[in-house]
Design a protein around this motif. Structure first.
Motif, PDB file in Angstrom:
ATOM      1  N   GLN A  47       0.819  -1.208   0.000  1.00 20.68           N
ATOM      2  CA  GLN A  47       0.000   0.000   0.000  1.00 20.68           C
ATOM      3  C   GLN A  47       0.855   1.262   0.000  1.00 20.68           C
ATOM      4  O   GLN A  47       0.357   2.375   0.135  1.00 20.68           O
ATOM      5  CB  GLN A  47      -0.950  -0.004   1.195  1.00 20.68           C
ATOM      6  N   ASN A  48       2.170   1.070  -0.126  1.00 16.48           N
ATOM      7  CA  ASN A  48       3.151   2.163  -0.191  1.00 16.48           C
ATOM      8  C   ASN A  48       3.078   3.083   1.027  1.00 16.48           C
ATOM      9  O   ASN A  48       3.059   4.305   0.907  1.00 16.48           O
ATOM     10  CB  ASN A  48       2.999   2.953  -1.492  1.00 16.48           C
ATOM     11  N   ILE A  49       3.035   2.465   2.202  1.00 22.56           N
ATOM     12  CA  ILE A  49       3.039   3.211   3.455  1.00 22.56           C
ATOM     13  C   ILE A  49       4.025   2.511   4.392  1.00 22.56           C
ATOM     14  O   ILE A  49       3.993   1.298   4.547  1.00 22.56           O
ATOM     15  CB  ILE A  49       1.620   3.316   4.054  1.00 22.56           C
ATOM     16  N   SER A 105      -9.463   1.127   9.312  1.00 20.05           N
ATOM     17  CA  SER A 105     -10.118   2.435   9.373  1.00 20.05           C
ATOM     18  C   SER A 105      -9.627   3.266   8.200  1.00 20.05           C
ATOM     19  O   SER A 105      -8.476   3.160   7.782  1.00 20.05           O
ATOM     20  CB  SER A 105      -9.778   3.139  10.685  1.00 20.05           C
ATOM     21  N   ARG A 106     -10.487   4.060   7.683  1.00 19.50           N
ATOM     22  CA  ARG A 106     -10.221   4.828   6.468  1.00 19.50           C
ATOM     23  C   ARG A 106      -8.952   5.672   6.531  1.00 19.50           C
ATOM     24  O   ARG A 106      -8.233   5.776   5.547  1.00 19.50           O
ATOM     25  CB  ARG A 106     -11.437   5.701   6.191  1.00 19.50           C
ATOM     26  N   PHE A 107      -8.648   6.246   7.668  1.00 20.47           N
ATOM     27  CA  PHE A 107      -7.507   7.144   7.772  1.00 20.47           C
ATOM     28  C   PHE A 107      -6.154   6.417   7.790  1.00 20.47           C
ATOM     29  O   PHE A 107      -5.117   7.042   7.640  1.00 20.47           O
ATOM     30  CB  PHE A 107      -7.626   8.041   9.001  1.00 20.47           C
ATOM     31  N   VAL A 108      -6.145   5.099   7.974  1.00 23.78           N
ATOM     32  CA  VAL A 108      -4.898   4.342   8.113  1.00 23.78           C
ATOM     33  C   VAL A 108      -4.129   4.248   6.795  1.00 23.78           C
ATOM     34  O   VAL A 108      -2.909   4.413   6.762  1.00 23.78           O
ATOM     35  CB  VAL A 108      -5.185   2.931   8.676  1.00 23.78           C
ATOM     36  N   ILE A 109      -4.831   3.964   5.716  1.00 20.90           N
ATOM     37  CA  ILE A 109      -4.199   3.789   4.401  1.00 20.90           C
ATOM     38  C   ILE A 109      -4.721   4.898   3.490  1.00 20.90           C
ATOM     39  O   ILE A 109      -5.878   4.876   3.081  1.00 20.90           O
ATOM     40  CB  ILE A 109      -4.527   2.408   3.788  1.00 20.90           C
ATOM     41  N   PRO A 110      -3.886   5.884   3.141  1.00 20.27           N
ATOM     42  CA  PRO A 110      -4.371   7.027   2.373  1.00 20.27           C
ATOM     43  C   PRO A 110      -4.751   6.709   0.922  1.00 20.27           C
ATOM     44  O   PRO A 110      -5.695   7.287   0.401  1.00 20.27           O
ATOM     45  CB  PRO A 110      -3.219   8.028   2.407  1.00 20.27           C
ATOM     46  N   ASN A 111      -4.036   5.788   0.279  1.00 20.50           N
ATOM     47  CA  ASN A 111      -4.302   5.473  -1.137  1.00 20.50           C
ATOM     48  C   ASN A 111      -4.359   3.967  -1.347  1.00 20.50           C
ATOM     49  O   ASN A 111      -3.429   3.373  -1.886  1.00 20.50           O
ATOM     50  CB  ASN A 111      -3.213   6.089  -2.027  1.00 20.50           C
ATOM     51  N   PRO A 112      -5.456   3.324  -0.927  1.00 15.28           N
ATOM     52  CA  PRO A 112      -5.541   1.871  -1.022  1.00 15.28           C
ATOM     53  C   PRO A 112      -5.562   1.383  -2.470  1.00 15.28           C
ATOM     54  O   PRO A 112      -6.158   2.018  -3.340  1.00 15.28           O
ATOM     55  CB  PRO A 112      -6.851   1.548  -0.314  1.00 15.28           C
ATOM     56  N   VAL A 113      -4.893   0.241  -2.698  1.00 14.72           N
ATOM     57  CA  VAL A 113      -4.827  -0.335  -4.045  1.00 14.72           C
ATOM     58  C   VAL A 113      -4.970  -1.852  -3.980  1.00 14.72           C
ATOM     59  O   VAL A 113      -4.749  -2.462  -2.939  1.00 14.72           O
ATOM     60  CB  VAL A 113      -3.496   0.021  -4.754  1.00 14.72           C
TER      61      VAL A 113
END
Length: 132
Positions: A47-49, A105-113
């Motif tokens: 997820q590039n985080i 939670s939505r805020f955990v991964i900014p750009n999900p793929v």
């Protein structure tokens, strides 16, 4: 009633060990000196985080032959999000079985793929809002 918005991924892994090796934290992340190519987990890398708080994540590996409700009904707030997940899964028309789920939670991964290779496939299903 409070609302939660989570990102959902459904996937297929060859076996349970491969799934947990992908999603769980790499213990060396906290031991080794930080480098640019270091990620807290293979999932985080996909997820590039670099790091995220896995307290805001739930995941599991289940039997591929079970129906979606049999697989995932024991997860947190499943009665709230399972009908929406089932609809989204039907819209995806995946060509692989599903034996794994990850949601954050939505805020955990900014750009999900979505991620797919010879070892596994992990399909980003989208956001689901549900009551908690």
């Amino acid at each position: 009633m409070e609302k939660e918005i989570s990102h959902f991924w459904l996937g297929y892994f060859k076996n349970e060990e491969d799934f947990y090796a992908f999603v769980e934290e790499d213990e060396n992340y906290y031991i080794e000196e930080e480098t640019e190519d270091q990620y807290v987990s293979k999932f985080a890398e996909s997820q590039n985080i670099k790091w995220f708080d896995d307290d805001f994540m739930e995941y599991g590996f289940e039997e591929a032959t079970l129906g979606i409700y049999e697989k995932f009904s024991e997860y947190s707030y499943a009665d709230e999000w399972l009908p929406v997940l089932e609809r989204k899964l039907n819209e995806l028309s995946l060509d692989t079985p599903v034996n794994a789920i990850i949601f954050t939670s939505r805020f955990v991964i900014p750009n999900p793929v979505s991620v797919e290779n010879d070892e596994f496939s992990l399909h980003y299903v989208g956001e689901i809002e549900y009551d908690i």
